[in-house]
Scaffold this active site. Sequence first.
Site, PDB file in Angstrom:
ATOM      1  N   CYS A   1       0.842  -1.206   0.000  1.00 13.01           N
ATOM      2  CA  CYS A   1       0.000   0.000   0.000  1.00 13.01           C
ATOM      3  C   CYS A   1       0.874   1.251   0.000  1.00 13.01           C
ATOM      4  CB  CYS A   1      -0.973  -0.004   1.175  1.00 13.01           C
ATOM      5  SG  CYS A   1      -0.323   0.688   2.711  1.00 13.01           S
TER       6      CYS A   1
ATOM      7  N   CYS B   1       2.588   1.996   3.507  1.00 15.61           N
ATOM      8  CA  CYS B   1       3.737   1.149   3.864  1.00 15.61           C
ATOM      9  C   CYS B   1       4.901   1.387   2.906  1.00 15.61           C
ATOM     10  CB  CYS B   1       3.323  -0.326   3.873  1.00 15.61           C
ATOM     11  SG  CYS B   1       2.170  -0.730   5.210  1.00 15.61           S
TER      12      CYS B   1
HETATM   13 ZN   LIG Z   1       0.158  -1.061   4.109  1.00 15.77          ZN
END
Ligand SMILES: [Zn+2]
Length: 356
Positions: A317, A320
């Site tokens: 994502c 992250c």
């Molecule tokens: Zn993430």
Amino acid sequence: MKQEGLEREGEIITPHGKVRTPVFMPVGTRGSVKALSWEDMRDLGTEIVLGNTYHLHLKPGEDLVAEMGGLQKWTGWQGPMLTDSGGFQVWSLGQWRDKRGRKMVEIDEDGVRFKSHLDGSWHKFTPEVAVEIQRKLGADIIMIFDQCTGDEVSWQEAKLAMERTHRWAKRAKDYWEAKRRLSTQGRYQALFGIIQGGKYEDLRKESAKFMIEMGFDGIAIGGESIGYNMERTKEIIGWLRELLPRDKPLYTMGVGSNPGDIKVMRELGVDMMDCVAPTRQARNGALFHPSYPKWRLNIGKQEFARDERVIYENCGCAVCRAGYSRAYLHHLYRVGELSYYRYASIHNLWMMINWR
Ligand SMILES: [Zn+2]
């Protein structure tokens, strides 16, 4: 269609593009997936977004949405959409009482009268009204209006609700066909049937046979336990496995509360799932990580205040990938910063859509 065991890959072609299945559908209850933009949704790899007929009917109302050109044009989300029929929301409302202790829902053969949870005004949904509202909203996939039942109802009560759902399914389909299966914007809308029957095997099978014979574009499995009780959800799918058509999408309504649920459903041959839990849990501080109990890394805990790691090292994502630390997210959550809701929702939805 590609298949391995029961798990399979397919495509649903809609007027707003293709939906690759199996698919998790983020829920945009009131015309928005809470805290996220449509650009965020695209970056997450979202194939299709769900809207709630009950909420959109109350505000801003289907007439306004129709006037604005339908859900996609009004919201700016250009991809496929699905609307539910309001059956589940109305059933949930039936469990409540208003300030004076009175019921908020009255059900009869014609349909359901209910009191808005927003302002107490009375509204009525019938099988025809639910299709008409969804025609005006203009989603690509629409659902029949069903009478949902709770987990604990008796066999007799579940049977009556199922039989009524069947009569309502026929009325919804007749109405949909009379309107040439088109939204008020003139686009094709696929209509899905919903299997009811509570926790009773004979009723679930009878309902599945009925919905399959009706020839809907897709088949959904509904009821309180679906999604909230994964063991029972698996059991019900097991009962129906042999009956369900292989050439139509299978949709379990309200699954799942973490990425693990999605994996289990995929392996049982389920094509479509939706649930509000991932974004709600995100807002409540539970971030998905496979090593934590029930997938919940509770970011508000003091142990994360100095944790330099990202939420989950294998997550792709935007949050992250950009390296936002648990320590920083812990702080944002604890002080109630608005940006926290976006970061947390991006992470949880990415995991629901992409984790394998
Ligand atoms: Zn993430």
